[in-house]
Design an enzyme around this catalytic site. Structure first.
Site, short mmCIF file in Angstrom:
data_model
loop_
_atom_site.label_atom_id
_atom_site.label_comp_id
_atom_site.label_asym_id
_atom_site.label_seq_id
_atom_site.Cartn_x
_atom_site.Cartn_y
_atom_site.Cartn_z
CD GLU A 174 -3.34 -1.22 2.04
OE1 GLU A 174 -3.14 -0.23 2.75
OE2 GLU A 174 -4.06 -1.78 1.81
CD GLU A 297 -3.50 -5.95 3.30
OE1 GLU A 297 -4.64 -5.12 3.29
OE2 GLU A 297 -2.21 -5.61 2.97
O1 AHR Z 1 -5.31 -5.70 6.76
C1 AHR Z 1 -5.48 -4.64 7.56
C2 AHR Z 1 -4.78 -3.38 6.80
O2 AHR Z 1 -5.45 -3.13 5.57
C3 AHR Z 1 -3.29 -3.75 6.36
O3 AHR Z 1 -2.22 -3.63 7.12
C4 AHR Z 1 -3.21 -2.86 5.07
O4 AHR Z 1 -2.43 -3.22 4.15
C5 AHR Z 1 -4.68 -2.70 4.75
O5 AHR Z 1 -5.10 -1.38 4.61
#
Ligand code: AHR
Length: 497
Positions: A174, A297
């Site tokens: 991210e 994710e």
């Molecule tokens: O999964 C929780 C968070 O969500 C992670 O650390 C991040 O990459 C995303 O914003």
């Protein structure tokens, strides 16, 4: 039009990469600490500090790959803090997640030991946001180089003679947000620079993964593919299903209304649109589909459970989450040519977990059971399945009432996974089996459902939502008819007789 499906058993659509069933475990809340790592001296049964019950449960679902150490934590993590004698490891505050003490007892050696126990591939996420090129390069050297070098010697001094194999390495996380708030042009250049020093030592071949877009940031994908696709093996996508209208009120994990059920599934289905549109951009720069899309994710994100640390992201998990998982897997299967890996956020005690723990207690969530039921698709060949399962209407909106996908494994067994999104009504789906040249099949099935929209498992009632044998089907010749209960996920196995 009446519900109808056609299963074209002779139309093969490529392999469903088992890594689509991957996981993600961050130093966040009680995922690593308590959920996986309890330490050698814990009264909770463990092997070298890692919970036996959790390892056993994850092996059961054939976890293929595990991403670590973050997430946002990855771009604040300095790996040398987590090696060497535990008593000498730095204690610090996990500033990103909950402001609690991070004692670094779970580090590189412990993660690699966990992957060995799980018999899964490690996917390590390096630090671009606050780390140096040298730091990332040395981590790869420490992990994978067997020859004479400072990092190889340091690893050996810390008790590990042989290098490990590391297949997957992420260059930042991210980086458009918590990983440095960068512009895509800037990150694309940094990516090109950092990945240069992520070296292949000996016969270890690293699959280099670039940080991709958030949700529908198509410009990020365009710039990264244009400027850096030739330096990457895969690029990531993050998409969370958040039913609430704002981050301040994402909606509760249990005790929600029917409208929230519908909205959650409607939003989960958006994954299809996102992958489709990002794939169009990827196709422009990579028509051969050499570069994989890794959804590292995904999952539901609700308000935390009342009374818990807001930075720990601890939430319950219901039959609604099981539907989100089933719908998402059916979408990933559909895009199996481009989607090479996915990692649910997160394995234990965080967001859409497959496992919840409390002290020595452990409970498997409805999402866990979907992973268990769907594992039959891992590395199987996708079969063409055309489906019109009608619509599920709510408050003037509509989504598909049924989604499905199918695959055939090495033994010739066909598996069909079906989700009925309707919270109140069953769905009857007649399936024409075509192309099987008169082959007859033995059919068996498993179904996961609930008696209310927020049915879930607790430490006191762990078997409220568990898979049951499924018998609501008939097979006459090549006509299979399936009756799916409301809010259900079903997997059928068609074994040639
Ligand atoms: O999964 C929780 C968070 O969500 C992670 O650390 C991040 O990459 C995303 O914003």
């Amino acid at each position: 039009m009446a519900n109808r499906a056609v299963l074209n058993t002779d139309l093969r659509r490529g392999t469903i990469n088992r890594n689509i069933y991957g996981h993600f475990s961050e130093h966040l809340g009680r995922c690593i600490y308590e959920g996986i790592w309890v330490g050698e001296d814990s009264p909770i049964p463990n092997t070298n500090g890692i919970r036996n019950d959790v390892v056993q449960a994850l092996k059961q679902i054939k976890i293929p790959v595990l991403r670590w150490p973050g997430g946002c934590f990855a771009d604040e993590y300095h790996w040398k803090d987590g090696i060497g004698p535990k008593e000498n490891r730095k204690r610090m505050i996990n500033t990103h997640w909950g402001g609690v003490v991070e004692n670094n007892h779970f580090g590189t050696h412990e993660f690699m030991m966990l992957c060995d126990m799980l018999e899964c591939e490690p996917y390590i996420n390096g630090n671009v946001g606050s780390g140096t090129v040298q730091e990332m390069s040395e981590w790869v050297e420490y992990l994978t180089f067997g020859g004479v070098s400072p990092m190889s010697e340091l690893r050996q001094a810390n008790g590990r003679k042989e290098p490990w194999k590391v297949a997957y390495f992420g260059v930042g996380n991210e980086n458009w947000g918590c990983g440095g708030n960068m512009r895509p042009e800037y990150y694309a250049d940094l990516y090109r620079r950092y990945q240069t020093y992520v070296r292949n030592y000996d016969d270890n071949k690293i699959h280099r993964i670039a940080c991709g877009p958030n949700v529908d940031d198509y410009n990020w994908m365009e710039v990264l593919m244009r400027e850096a696709s030739r330096f990457m093996d895969s690029i990531t996508l993050h998409y969370y299903t958040v039913p609430g209208a704002t981050w301040e009120d994402k909606g509760p994990a249990t005790g929600f209304e029917t409208s929230e059920w519908f909205t959650t599934l409607e939003k989960a289905l958006r994954m299809d649109e996102l992958i489709t549109k990002h794939s169009v951009i990827m196709d422009k720069y990579d028509p051969e589909k050499r570069v994989g899309l890794i959804v590292d994710e995904w999952g539901t994100w609700y308000n935390v459970e009342p009374g818990t640390n807001p930075g720990f992201l601890y939430q319950q998990n219901t039959i609604r989450d099981a539907l989100v998982a089933g719908l998402t897997f059916n979408i990933f299967h559909k895009h199996n040519e481009r989607v090479q890996m996915a990692n649910i956020a997160q394995t234990v005690n965080v967001l859409q977990s497959v496992i919840l723990t409390e002290g020595e207690k452990m409970v498997l969530t409805p999402t866990y059971h979907v992973f268990d039921m769907f594992k039959v698709h891992q590395d199987a060949e996708r079969i063409d399945l055309e489906l019109d399962g009608g619509n599920y209407r709510y408050d003037g909106r509509e989504i598909p009432a049924v989604t499905a996908s199918a695959s055939i494994n090495a033994d010739g067994v066909i598996h069909i996974s079906l989700c009925n999104t309707n919270h109140a009504e069953k769905s009857v789906v007649p399936v024409d089996i075509r192309g099987s040249k008169g082959q007859s099949f033995e059919v068996a099935g498993t179904v996961l459902s609930g008696d209310r929209i927020d049915a879930h498992n607790t430490f006191d009632a762990p078997d409220t939502v568990v898979p049951q044998p499924f018998h609501s089907f008939t097979l006459e010749g090549d006509q299979l008819t399936v009756e799916l209960p409301p809010m259900s996920v079903t997997v059928l196995a068609l074994t040639p007789k």
